[in-house]
Design a protein around this motif. Structure first.
Motif, PDB file in Angstrom:
ATOM      1  N   VAL A   1      40.424  50.982  45.153  1.00  0.00           N
ATOM      2  CA  VAL A   1      41.086  50.079  46.094  1.00  0.00           C
ATOM      3  C   VAL A   1      39.987  49.263  46.761  1.00  0.00           C
ATOM      4  CG1 VAL A   1      42.525  49.860  48.140  1.00  0.00           C
ATOM      5  CG2 VAL A   1      42.977  51.697  46.503  1.00  0.00           C
ATOM      6  N   PRO A   2      39.786  48.018  46.334  1.00  0.00           N
ATOM      7  CA  PRO A   2      38.683  47.211  46.869  1.00  0.00           C
ATOM      8  C   PRO A   2      39.035  46.633  48.254  1.00  0.00           C
ATOM      9  CG  PRO A   2      39.874  45.957  45.231  1.00  0.00           C
ATOM     10  CD  PRO A   2      40.525  47.308  45.268  1.00  0.00           C
ATOM     11  N   PHE A   3      38.672  47.337  49.295  1.00  0.00           N
ATOM     12  CA  PHE A   3      39.003  46.882  50.643  1.00  0.00           C
ATOM     13  C   PHE A   3      38.297  45.574  50.982  1.00  0.00           C
ATOM     14  CE2 PHE A   3      40.243  51.310  50.880  1.00  0.00           C
ATOM     15  CZ  PHE A   3      41.398  51.257  51.638  1.00  0.00           C
ATOM     16  N   CYS A   4      37.181  45.291  50.333  1.00  0.00           N
ATOM     17  CA  CYS A   4      36.504  44.007  50.549  1.00  0.00           C
ATOM     18  C   CYS A   4      37.432  42.859  50.158  1.00  0.00           C
ATOM     19  CB  CYS A   4      35.210  43.960  49.743  1.00  0.00           C
ATOM     20  SG  CYS A   4      35.423  44.311  47.975  1.00  0.00           S
ATOM     21  N   HIS A   5      38.097  43.014  49.043  1.00  0.00           N
ATOM     22  CA  HIS A   5      39.056  42.017  48.551  1.00  0.00           C
ATOM     23  C   HIS A   5      40.246  41.920  49.509  1.00  0.00           C
ATOM     24  CE1 HIS A   5      41.655  39.887  45.692  1.00  0.00           C
ATOM     25  NE2 HIS A   5      42.571  40.791  45.943  1.00  0.00           N
ATOM     26  N   TRP A   6      40.684  43.068  49.993  1.00  0.00           N
ATOM     27  CA  TRP A   6      41.811  43.122  50.930  1.00  0.00           C
ATOM     28  C   TRP A   6      41.495  42.398  52.231  1.00  0.00           C
ATOM     29  CZ3 TRP A   6      41.215  45.837  55.612  1.00  0.00           C
ATOM     30  CH2 TRP A   6      42.355  45.938  56.392  1.00  0.00           C
ATOM     31  N   ALA A   7      40.261  42.538  52.722  1.00  0.00           N
ATOM     32  CA  ALA A   7      39.897  41.982  54.024  1.00  0.00           C
ATOM     33  C   ALA A   7      39.594  40.490  53.970  1.00  0.00           C
ATOM     34  CB  ALA A   7      38.680  42.720  54.577  1.00  0.00           C
ATOM     35  N   CYS A   8      39.261  39.982  52.795  1.00  0.00           N
ATOM     36  CA  CYS A   8      38.861  38.573  52.675  1.00  0.00           C
ATOM     37  C   CYS A   8      40.082  37.659  52.702  1.00  0.00           C
ATOM     38  CB  CYS A   8      38.082  38.358  51.383  1.00  0.00           C
ATOM     39  SG  CYS A   8      37.587  36.639  51.131  1.00  0.00           S
ATOM     40  N   PRO A   9      40.179  36.731  53.663  1.00  0.00           N
ATOM     41  CA  PRO A   9      41.316  35.805  53.703  1.00  0.00           C
ATOM     42  C   PRO A   9      41.473  34.994  52.424  1.00  0.00           C
ATOM     43  CG  PRO A   9      40.114  35.732  55.777  1.00  0.00           C
ATOM     44  CD  PRO A   9      39.280  36.539  54.818  1.00  0.00           C
ATOM     45  N   LEU A  10      40.369  34.753  51.716  1.00  0.00           N
ATOM     46  CA  LEU A  10      40.430  33.984  50.477  1.00  0.00           C
ATOM     47  C   LEU A  10      40.773  34.840  49.275  1.00  0.00           C
ATOM     48  CD1 LEU A  10      37.283  31.735  51.007  1.00  0.00           C
ATOM     49  CD2 LEU A  10      39.636  30.920  50.871  1.00  0.00           C
ATOM     50  N   GLY A  11      40.710  36.150  49.445  1.00  0.00           N
ATOM     51  CA  GLY A  11      40.972  37.040  48.317  1.00  0.00           C
ATOM     52  C   GLY A  11      39.845  37.042  47.299  1.00  0.00           C
ATOM     53  N   ASN A  12      38.614  36.867  47.760  1.00  0.00           N
ATOM     54  CA  ASN A  12      37.468  36.884  46.848  1.00  0.00           C
ATOM     55  C   ASN A  12      37.402  38.203  46.075  1.00  0.00           C
ATOM     56  OD1 ASN A  12      36.552  34.337  47.490  1.00  0.00           O
ATOM     57  ND2 ASN A  12      35.013  35.037  48.956  1.00  0.00           N
ATOM     58  N   LYS A  13      37.012  38.093  44.822  1.00  0.00           N
ATOM     59  CA  LYS A  13      36.944  39.272  43.946  1.00  0.00           C
ATOM     60  C   LYS A  13      35.513  39.814  43.927  1.00  0.00           C
ATOM     61  CE  LYS A  13      40.473  37.045  41.084  1.00  0.00           C
ATOM     62  NZ  LYS A  13      40.745  36.411  39.776  1.00  0.00           N
ATOM     63  N   GLN A  14      35.118  40.381  45.053  1.00  0.00           N
ATOM     64  CA  GLN A  14      33.731  40.811  45.210  1.00  0.00           C
ATOM     65  C   GLN A  14      33.248  41.770  44.119  1.00  0.00           C
ATOM     66  OE1 GLN A  14      35.926  40.664  47.669  1.00  0.00           O
ATOM     67  NE2 GLN A  14      35.069  39.587  49.432  1.00  0.00           N
ATOM     68  N   PRO A  15      33.993  42.825  43.777  1.00  0.00           N
ATOM     69  CA  PRO A  15      33.469  43.752  42.762  1.00  0.00           C
ATOM     70  C   PRO A  15      33.160  43.081  41.433  1.00  0.00           C
ATOM     71  CG  PRO A  15      35.317  44.745  43.922  1.00  0.00           C
ATOM     72  CD  PRO A  15      35.270  43.306  44.345  1.00  0.00           C
ATOM     73  N   GLU A  16      33.996  42.107  41.044  1.00  0.00           N
ATOM     74  CA  GLU A  16      33.781  41.441  39.772  1.00  0.00           C
ATOM     75  C   GLU A  16      32.470  40.663  39.767  1.00  0.00           C
ATOM     76  OE1 GLU A  16      36.619  41.824  41.205  1.00  0.00           O
ATOM     77  OE2 GLU A  16      38.271  41.977  39.761  1.00  0.00           O
ATOM     78  N   TRP A  17      32.253  39.839  40.814  1.00  0.00           N
ATOM     79  CA  TRP A  17      31.025  39.048  40.766  1.00  0.00           C
ATOM     80  C   TRP A  17      29.781  39.840  41.147  1.00  0.00           C
ATOM     81  CZ3 TRP A  17      29.574  38.469  45.877  1.00  0.00           C
ATOM     82  CH2 TRP A  17      30.534  38.147  46.849  1.00  0.00           C
ATOM     83  N   GLN A  18      29.938  40.947  41.855  1.00  0.00           N
ATOM     84  CA  GLN A  18      28.769  41.809  42.106  1.00  0.00           C
ATOM     85  C   GLN A  18      28.251  42.366  40.778  1.00  0.00           C
ATOM     86  OE1 GLN A  18      27.651  41.833  45.096  1.00  0.00           O
ATOM     87  NE2 GLN A  18      29.251  42.068  46.617  1.00  0.00           N
ATOM     88  N   ASP A  19      29.172  42.835  39.941  1.00  0.00           N
ATOM     89  CA  ASP A  19      28.776  43.411  38.653  1.00  0.00           C
ATOM     90  C   ASP A  19      28.119  42.357  37.763  1.00  0.00           C
ATOM     91  OD1 ASP A  19      28.792  45.577  36.649  1.00  0.00           O
ATOM     92  OD2 ASP A  19      30.252  44.325  35.618  1.00  0.00           O
ATOM     93  N   LEU A  20      28.656  41.150  37.779  1.00  0.00           N
ATOM     94  CA  LEU A  20      28.096  40.076  36.957  1.00  0.00           C
ATOM     95  C   LEU A  20      26.696  39.687  37.424  1.00  0.00           C
ATOM     96  CD1 LEU A  20      31.355  37.974  36.611  1.00  0.00           C
ATOM     97  CD2 LEU A  20      30.108  39.037  34.709  1.00  0.00           C
ATOM     98  N   VAL A  21      26.477  39.695  38.742  1.00  0.00           N
ATOM     99  CA  VAL A  21      25.140  39.398  39.262  1.00  0.00           C
ATOM    100  C   VAL A  21      24.156  40.476  38.822  1.00  0.00           C
ATOM    101  CG1 VAL A  21      23.741  39.295  41.366  1.00  0.00           C
ATOM    102  CG2 VAL A  21      25.884  38.012  41.226  1.00  0.00           C
ATOM    103  N   PHE A  22      24.560  41.744  38.936  1.00  0.00           N
ATOM    104  CA  PHE A  22      23.692  42.841  38.515  1.00  0.00           C
ATOM    105  C   PHE A  22      23.290  42.694  37.047  1.00  0.00           C
ATOM    106  CE2 PHE A  22      23.673  47.133  36.484  1.00  0.00           C
ATOM    107  CZ  PHE A  22      22.380  47.482  36.877  1.00  0.00           C
ATOM    108  N   LYS A  23      24.212  42.240  36.233  1.00  0.00           N
ATOM    109  CA  LYS A  23      23.936  42.073  34.800  1.00  0.00           C
ATOM    110  C   LYS A  23      23.237  40.758  34.474  1.00  0.00           C
ATOM    111  CE  LYS A  23      27.861  44.986  33.460  1.00  0.00           C
ATOM    112  NZ  LYS A  23      29.239  45.009  32.906  1.00  0.00           N
ATOM    113  N   GLY A  24      23.002  39.932  35.497  1.00  0.00           N
ATOM    114  CA  GLY A  24      22.290  38.677  35.282  1.00  0.00           C
ATOM    115  C   GLY A  24      23.139  37.550  34.762  1.00  0.00           C
ATOM    116  N   ASN A  25      24.457  37.725  34.766  1.00  0.00           N
ATOM    117  CA  ASN A  25      25.359  36.684  34.274  1.00  0.00           C
ATOM    118  C   ASN A  25      25.798  35.811  35.449  1.00  0.00           C
ATOM    119  OD1 ASN A  25      27.228  35.090  32.969  1.00  0.00           O
ATOM    120  ND2 ASN A  25      28.196  36.791  31.870  1.00  0.00           N
TER     121      ASN A  25
END
Length: 472
Positions: free
Chosen positions: A51-75
């Motif tokens: 349950v991504p509470f970061c996504h829940w709290a963001c008024p824009l509904g940003n998908k933080q877990p998705e782009w965090q993983d992509l940054v870690f992988k260098g994409n």
């Protein structure tokens, strides 16, 4: 989730600020940046919660877990693509958002939330640097015209989304610059205005027309725009500041916070201010009334102007440090906030109510304040209690930073006789439509003063409703 143990083995690391003894002499952005490898490690700390509470709290509904993983992988390119799906201007929010996502991060419970905000701005800056962000005008135009009144975050987000749908959008701004409070209200040391100009250039290339120094509702009547445009979106903000209506208010040397902030931003942009209109803290005892972000911005600006002494007071109690049981996780915590400006030099006091402005020869010389206490009633309401303990704080420059109450009523609201709510905000339905056909409202004008990220979310939602309205 590229590294499932990163949150256990890697500590939170913030970029931090430039040294105080360096930054107080200029208006350059105070926040620094991490190198790419450190940024990847910070992104790897995201646990990709069920349950991504970061996504829940963001008024824009940003998908933080998705782009965090992509940054870690260098994409980085794909990370920007995911981020751009929900956030029109991450270069703004990544700098000035209070990061509701971080406050609701599961790792916040251990005191080391993921650095979502810094990771966000790293993604967009990497995208600009590597050329991922280019003008992409719509292939087809619908033939429908929309006027957006106000060019703050809500107006820009609405204009951007409507333009992407193929509608022809014109943004009207009463000031000489585009950007609303992003441009004139937020100091350069928090948001360099070249960042705004860079985005505006893209928006213009994509087909949005911007008209400055046009005060709709006064110089240009709304009725004229309603004849010319198929829909109008009002995003004029909540521009009426809360005042201190006490004895001595008419003394010289007392200003609203935005009077100082707007003027300094104009000076930084190269404008010459007449000597008799100049607001300067140089060599003065400055009192900032109001403990929020705007007050903090006044502190930082006064430091750079060379104030002799700066004091900031707040009528509410001093918040707890780090944890407040009244605002438990994952809610946004009401805790003590010490900004970069506070670190630069400022005495702060709480539980003080302004009772009188004192002056000599028509100018303010001090402010009488009274200590107050707050008692919580059975229904949970906080009630103010005067103590009778009064003192005078020396001040020859007073800045009122007590927030904003509602949008200007004179002009658009009065001309169209728009329905307002109990707080004088423009009333809208669930689709952000006003009481008059073809007219919509978004951002602070409809909700009251709030955050940039909420204004952008409101602008996006209004654009969806307008698009549906135009396609009926």
């Amino acid at each position: 989730m590229g590294n499932p143990k990163a949150f256990l083995t890697i500590d939170r690391k913030e970029a931090g600020y430039r040294p105080v003894n360096e930054r107080i002499y200029d208006y350059g952005e105070v926040e620094q940046t991490l190198n790419i490898e450190d940024r990847k490690l910070q992104a790897s700390r995201c646990m990709d919660c069920g349950v991504p509470f970061c996504h829940w709290a963001c008024p824009l509904g940003n998908k933080q877990p998705e782009w965090q993983d992509l940054v870690f992988k260098g994409n980085w390119k794909e990370a920007y693509k995911v981020l751009n799906e929900t956030c029109d201007f991450p270069e703004f929010t990544g700098r000035i958002c209070p990061a509701l996502c971080e406050k609701s991060c599961v790792l916040k419970m251990s005191g080391q939330a993921v650095t979502c905000r810094e990771n966000e701005v790293a993604i967009v800056e990497r995208a600009f640097a590597e050329g991922y962000i280019t003008a992409n005008p719509p292939a087809v135009r619908t033939g429908k015209k929309v006027a957006v009144i106000g060019s703050g975050p809500a107006g820009l987000a609405a204009a951007n989304q409507l333009n992407k749908k193929g509608h022809t959008v014109t943004v009207f701004e009463k000031d000489e610059y585009i950007g609303g409070l992003l441009r004139l209200g937020i100091p350069d040391f928090k948001l360099n205005k070249k960042i705004i100009d860079r985005r505006l250039k893209l928006l213009e290339e994509e087909g949005i027309e911007f008209k400055t120094s046009v005060n709709v509702g006064k110089e240009v009547k709304m009725k004229e725009l309603l004849k010319e445009y198929d829909a109008v979106c009002i995003t004029i903000g909540a521009g009426v500041p809360r005042d201190a209506n006490v004895e001595g208010r008419g003394l010289k040397g007392i200003y609203f916070a935005l009077d100082l902030l707007k003027q300094q931003n104009r000076i930084n942009a190269g404008q010459k201010i007449p000597a008799d209109e100049l607001i300067s803290a140089k060599g003065k005892h400055v009192l900032v009334i109001g403990g929020g972000d705007t007050g903090s911005d006044c502190v930082g600006t006064s430091v750079r102007q060379g104030a002799e002494k700066i004091t900031q007071i707040e009528i509410m109690p001093k918040p707890p440090v780090e944890y407040n049981p009244d605002t438990p996780w994952p809610l946004y915590p009401n805790v003590l906030k010490t900004s970069s400006s506070h670190e630069e030099g400022c005495d702060r006091f709480w539980n003080l109510n302004t009772t009188k402005f004192i002056g000599e020869d028509g100018r303010v010389t001090g402010v009488e304040v009274e200590e107050v206490e707050w008692e919580k009633s059975e229904d949970g309401r906080m009630n103010l209690k005067n103590t009778g303990n009064k003192r005078v704080i020396k001040a020859d420059l007073v800045l009122l930073a007590m927030g904003f109450v509602y949008p200007e009523q004179e002009g658009i609201v009065e001309e169209l006789k728009l329905t307002v709510d109990g707080r004088k905000n423009i009333a809208t339905d669930d689709c952000q439509k006003c009481s008059l056909d073809k007219v919509f409202a978004a951002g602070d004008a409809a909700s009251g003063a709030s955050l940039v990220v909420r204004a952008m979310a409101s602008g996006r939602n209004a654009a969806k409703s307008i698009d549906r309205y135009l396609n009926k």
